[in-house]
Scaffold this motif. Structure first.
Motif, PDB file in Angstrom:
ATOM      1  N   LEU A   1       7.726 -95.735  35.010  1.00 25.45           N
ATOM      2  CA  LEU A   1       6.632 -96.151  35.878  1.00 25.45           C
ATOM      3  C   LEU A   1       5.429 -95.235  35.674  1.00 25.45           C
ATOM      4  O   LEU A   1       5.562 -94.014  35.736  1.00 25.45           O
ATOM      5  CB  LEU A   1       7.058 -96.084  37.348  1.00 25.45           C
TER       6      LEU A   1
ATOM      7  N   TRP B   1       2.785 -94.725  40.780  1.00 24.29           N
ATOM      8  CA  TRP B   1       4.061 -95.194  41.309  1.00 24.29           C
ATOM      9  C   TRP B   1       5.008 -94.024  41.526  1.00 24.29           C
ATOM     10  O   TRP B   1       5.169 -93.170  40.652  1.00 24.29           O
ATOM     11  CB  TRP B   1       4.684 -96.239  40.382  1.00 24.29           C
TER      12      TRP B   1
ATOM     13  N   HIS C   1       8.783 -97.596  46.580  1.00 30.47           N
ATOM     14  CA  HIS C   1       7.546 -96.860  46.332  1.00 30.47           C
ATOM     15  C   HIS C   1       7.204 -96.042  47.570  1.00 30.47           C
ATOM     16  O   HIS C   1       7.124 -96.570  48.679  1.00 30.47           O
ATOM     17  CB  HIS C   1       6.417 -97.837  46.007  1.00 30.47           C
TER      18      HIS C   1
ATOM     19  N   TYR D   1       9.923-102.806  45.010  1.00 32.39           N
ATOM     20  CA  TYR D   1       9.209-103.503  43.947  1.00 32.39           C
ATOM     21  C   TYR D   1      10.160-103.762  42.786  1.00 32.39           C
ATOM     22  O   TYR D   1      11.080-102.970  42.528  1.00 32.39           O
ATOM     23  CB  TYR D   1       8.036-102.662  43.430  1.00 32.39           C
TER      24      TYR D   1
ATOM     25  N   TYR E   1      10.219-104.471  38.565  1.00 38.68           N
ATOM     26  CA  TYR E   1       9.362-104.173  37.414  1.00 38.68           C
ATOM     27  C   TYR E   1      10.174-104.335  36.144  1.00 38.68           C
ATOM     28  O   TYR E   1      11.368-104.006  36.094  1.00 38.68           O
ATOM     29  CB  TYR E   1       8.820-102.750  37.527  1.00 38.68           C
TER      30      TYR E   1
ATOM     31  N   PRO F   1       2.109-105.679  36.414  1.00 38.48           N
ATOM     32  CA  PRO F   1       2.439-104.569  37.317  1.00 38.48           C
ATOM     33  C   PRO F   1       3.712-104.859  38.094  1.00 38.48           C
ATOM     34  O   PRO F   1       4.210-106.000  38.115  1.00 38.48           O
ATOM     35  CB  PRO F   1       1.227-104.521  38.245  1.00 38.48           C
TER      36      PRO F   1
ATOM     37  N   ARG G   1       6.000-105.984  41.060  1.00 36.66           N
ATOM     38  CA  ARG G   1       5.759-107.015  42.071  1.00 36.66           C
ATOM     39  C   ARG G   1       6.589-106.713  43.315  1.00 36.66           C
ATOM     40  O   ARG G   1       7.747-106.318  43.219  1.00 36.66           O
ATOM     41  CB  ARG G   1       6.103-108.399  41.531  1.00 36.66           C
TER      42      ARG G   1
END
Length: 666
Positions: free
Chosen positions: A63, A67, A97, A104, A106, A115, A117
Motif C-alpha cells: 500500500l 494508507w 485503514h 478496504y 485492494y 485505488p 475500495r
C-alpha cells in the motif's frame, strides 16, 4: 581509552537514530509463496505500512502512503489485514485503514490507478465502526472479523460481535449487508477460526471485569450455509482460566493455550457434535514455561499447526523462543539461530514457519524456518548496524530479592562505550525502567533508546516486577489488588540493591515508565524518596476517574483486579493515586503526553499539574499533537528522548551536550 565522567561520553547513537529504529514488524502472514507483514514508518507520520516479500526475494510495499494498516479495536488493535491469491490474477487484500477505520479491498497487482475500495460504512456515533482479526473467505465472498461499534458517546458505550463483510462492497453504503454471525453476546471476542472441514468454528470470549489473562472461554459452533452460527456453546475455559489462543489442527481437534496448571501450556481437545460427549483435553508438553502470553491485541499467535501434524510453538521463561513440537511424543526441538525473543506473530505455509524475532544485539527481523532442513534465515526487515555494534549495551539477566524474600526479574544494562571509561571510584547514574501493561514484560532485545543512554554513561535497568508475564500465573497474580505497591516495591528493591552492590550511584537514581509504567514511576516519586527525578510518559494518574469513564472500554474495569472494586475500596484508589499524593513529590520530573490519547487522556496530566502548582517542584510538561497512546512519529520521539536526557543532565549535574536544554518550572 579516554576517561570522562559517567553521562558525558560522546556517542553516535543520537535521538534521531533511536527514533528511526522504533517499532518492529508485526502481523506476519503468507500469501501464496509470498510473506507479508506490517512495518513501522516513523518518518511517515508513524503509519504502519503493509509490506510484501516477493518470491524473488525483493521487498516492496503493498500500500502506498498515506494508507495505514492499523486497527483501533480494543484501543491496541489486532490483525488489520488479510490477503489471499485470487483464482485469476494477483492477490486480494482487505485491510483496516487507521484514519477512518473502514475496511478496504485492494488488488496490488491490478493496473495502476485503481485505488483501494471501501467495504464498510462510516458511522457518526463515537469512534464509529472498527474491525480487526480479519480472515478472508473468498469462496464465501466475505471477510470474517471482529466488529467493534460505538453505541453512544461514552468510551464504554461499545459492543463487539463477530461479523461477515461482503467483498463486493455492497455494505459500504448499506449497513444491512453486514452479517452478524452469532447471537451469543460477550463483552469481548476474537475472530472466528474455521475448522478444516468448514463446518465448525471456534473463538475466544470474555466479559468485564475480567481481562483476557484473568479468565476466558473458548466458544464453538456449527457453520450454517447462510445465516448465523448454530449450536453455539462453550467448550473450555472459565472465569479463572486464561485461554490465550485456539486453533484447529488438520485432524479436526482443537489446540489451545491454557494457564489452568499455573503456566500457559498447549493442550488438545476433540470437540463433539452438539449433544455429544467431549473428550477430555490433554496437555501436549507440560512444562513450567509459558507457551502463550497476554492477549493485548486480537490475532496474537503463539503457536501454529504445521503440515504433517507438528506444531510451531513459542515457549520459555522470561523470554520466548521458537520450537517445533511433536504432539504425539511431546518432544520439542528449538530452532537454531541467534534470536532469543520471538513475537507472538507466527505464520505457517506447508512446512515453513515465519515469525518476527530479535536478540540483545539485533533488532526485530522477519525470520523463516524450514522445518524439513532445520535452517532458519532472515527474509525481511533485516537488521543492519547503523553504528558500530561496540556501542550497543551489554545486558545481564538478573534476579533480585524483594520484600518477603520474593524474586524480582530484571535486565541490567550497565554504561558501555568502547572509547570511554569513568574516573576511578565514580559510580554511574542509573534509570529504572518500568514497563507498561502492567500485565506485560520487558523483552531482552536490542533497543537503541536504551543504547542512547548507556553509550553516554547512564545505566538502565528494566524491571519485570511482580505482575509481569513470562514467569507463571502466580508471579503474574502478585500484583492483584497491589498495583502501586508491589510494582513500586520491586522497582525500589532493584534500585536499592544496585546501590548497595556499588553498581549505581545512590544519589543519582531515576525512574521512568510509560502507560502503566508511568503510573509506577509517578507513584514511586510519591512513595519512596529513592529517586532524584523521574520521567512519566502518558500515565495513569487518577485510577478512580480511569474506572469511571475516563479511559477506553477494554481497560475500564482493569483496576478492579489491580486495586479492587472501586465501590468497595474507594479509599484505596485515593491513597495510591499520584494525583492525590502530589504533595509528597519533591523530585523534579518530566511529563510527556499525546494529546490524542484516549487510553490515558491528557486530562489526568492537567489535573495532576494543577495539584502540583505552587509547590516549587521543578518539572516540565511536553504534549504532542497527533500522538495517541504510544509515540510513533519520529519528531515526537526525538523531542521526548532529548528532553529526558536533558532532565537527567540537569539533575545529575552533567553538561547537556548536543541536546536542547529542558526548561523546568517550579
Amino acid at each position: 581509552m579516554a576517561t570522562a565522567p559517567y553521562g558525558t561520553w560522546p556517542s553516535p547513537v543520537d535521538a534521531a537514530l533511536a527514533a528511526s529504529r522504533d517499532g518492529h514488524p508485526e502481523y506476519v502472514g503468507t500469501v501464496g509463496p509470498e510473506v507479508w507483514w506490517t512495518a513501522p514508518r516513523p518518518t511517515e507520520g508513524g503509519r504502519r505500512a503493509l509490506v510484501r516479500l516477493r518470491a524473488d526475494g525483493s521487498e516492496e510495499p503493498v500500500l502506498p502512503p498515506p494508507w495505514n494498516a492499523r486497527s483501533k479495536v480494543m484501543g491496541y488493535g489486532g490483525t488489520p489485514w488479510a490477503a489471499a491469491p485470487r483464482p485469476a490474477g494477483g492477490p486480494l487484500v482487505v485491510f483496516a485503514h487507521f484514519a477512518d477505520q473502514r475496511l478496504y479491498a485492494y488488488e496490488p497487482d491490478a493496473p495502476a490507478g485503481a485505488p483501494p475500495r471501501p467495504l464498510t460504512p462510516v458511522s457518526e456515533v463515537g469512534e464509529g465502526l472498527r474491525w480487526a482479526d480479519l480472515r478472508l473467505h473468498q469462496d464465501r465472498g466475505e471477510v470474517w472479523c471482529v466488529l467493534e461499534e460505538s453505541t453512544g458517546e461514552r468510551p464504554t458505550d461499545v459492543r463487539r460481535v463477530i461479523a461477515a463483510v461482503p467483498l463486493d462492497g455492497s455494505a459500504a453504503e448499506d449497513r444491512t449487508r453486514l452479517r452478524e454471525l452469532t447471537d451469543a453476546r460477550h463483552d469481548f471476542v476474537t475472530g472466528p477460526r474455521l475448522a478444516p472441514d468448514g463446518r465448525r468454528v471456534a473463538w475466544i470470549a470474555w466479559d468485564h471485569p475480567r481481562m483476557p489473562w484473568d479468565g476466558t472461554v473458548v466458544m464453538i459452533a456449527e457453520v450454517a450455509d447462510d445465516g448465523p452460527f448454530t449450536g453455539v456453546r462453550p467448550l473450555v475455559g472459565d472465569t479463572g482460566e486464561s485461554v490465550a489462543q485456539a486453533e484447529w489442527a488438520a485432524d479436526g481437534s482443537l489446540l489451545f493455550v491454557s494457564d489452568l496448571g499455573g503456566w500457559w501450556n498447549l493442550k488438545r481437545i476433540d470437540p463433539a457434535p452438539v449433544g455429544g460427549d467431549v473428550i477430555a483435553s490433554s496437555t501436549l508438553c507440560p512444562r513450567r514455561e509459558e507457551f502463550g502470553g497476554p492477549l493485548w491485541k486480537l490475532g496474537h499467535r503463539w503457536f501454529a499447526p504445521l503440515e504433517g501434524g507438528l506444531i510451531a510453538v513459542l515457549h520459555g521463561r522470561g523470554a520466548q523462543t521458537l520450537g517445533i513440537l511433536d504432539p504425539e511424543t511431546g518432544e520439542l526441538a528449538d530452532a537454531a539461530g541467534p534470536w532469543t525473543e520471538w513475537e507472538p506473530a507466527l505464520a505457517v505455509d506447508g512446512t515453513r514457519v515465519v515469525g518476527v524475532a530479535a536478540s540483545p544485539y539485533s533488532g526485530h527481523e522477519v525470520v523463516e524456518l524450514d522445518t524439513r532442513t532445520g535452517r532458519a534465515r532472515v527474509i525481511g526487515s533485516a537488521h543492519t548496524d547503523p553504528v558500530d555494534p561496540a556501542y550497543y549495551p551489554r545486558p545481564r539477566v538478573r534476579t533480585f530479592t524483594g520484600a518477603d524474600g520474593r524474586e524480582i526479574h530484571a535486565h541490567l544494562y550497565p554504561p558501555h562505550n568502547p572509547g570511554h571509561t569513568a574516573p576511578p571510584g565514580e559510580l554511574p547514574p542509573y534509570v529504572v525502567w518500568a514497563h507498561g501493561g502492567p500485565t506485560g514484560r520487558a523483552p531482552l532485545v536490542l533497543d537503541l533508546q536504551i543504547a542512547y543512554f548507556t553509550s553516554r554513561g547512564i545505566g538502565v535497568v528494566e524491571v519485570n516486577y511482580g505482575g509481569s508475564t513470562g514467569y507463571g500465573r502466580a508471579y503474574r497474580d502478585r500484583l492483584r489488588e497491589r498495583w502501586g505497591v508491589a510494582d513500586v516495591e520491586d522497582c525500589a528493591a532493584v534500585a536499592a540493591a544496585l546501590a548497595d552492590e556499588g553498581v549505581a550511584d545512590r544519589a543519582r537514581l531515576a525512574i521512568r515508565g510509560g502507560s502503566a509504567g508511568g503510573w509506577t514511576a509517578a507513584v514511586s516519586l510519591t512513595a519512596t524518596g529513592l529517586y532524584a527525578c523521574g520521567t512519566v510518559i502518558y500515565p495513569i494518574l487518577d485510577p478512580a476517574a480511569w474506572v469511571t469513564g475516563e479511559t477506553h472500554d477494554f481497560e475500564s474495569r482493569y483496576a478492579e483486579s489491580l486495586i479492587g472494586p472501586v465501590a468497595e475500596v474507594p479509599d484505596r484508589y485515593r491513597e495510591r493515586s499520584p494525583l492525590h499524593r502530589a504533595d509528597r513529590i519533591t523530585s523534579p520530573f518530566l511529563l510527556l503526553q499525546g494529546l490524542d490519547d484516549t487510553i490515558c487522556p491528557p486530562a489526568q496530566c492537567e489535573r495532576f499539574l494543577a495539584a502540583m502548582a505552587g509547590r516549587g517542584v521543578p518539572h516540565a510538561y511536553l504534549t504532542f499533537e497527533g500522538e495517541g497512546h504510544g509515540f510513533r512519529r519520529a519528531d515526537t520521539m526525538v523531542r521526548a528522548l532529548e528532553a529526558e536526557l536533558s532532565l537527567y543532565a540537569r539533575v545529575f549535574g552533567l553538561p547537556e551536550a548536543g541536546v536542547p536544554a529542558l526548561e523546568l518550572r517550579g
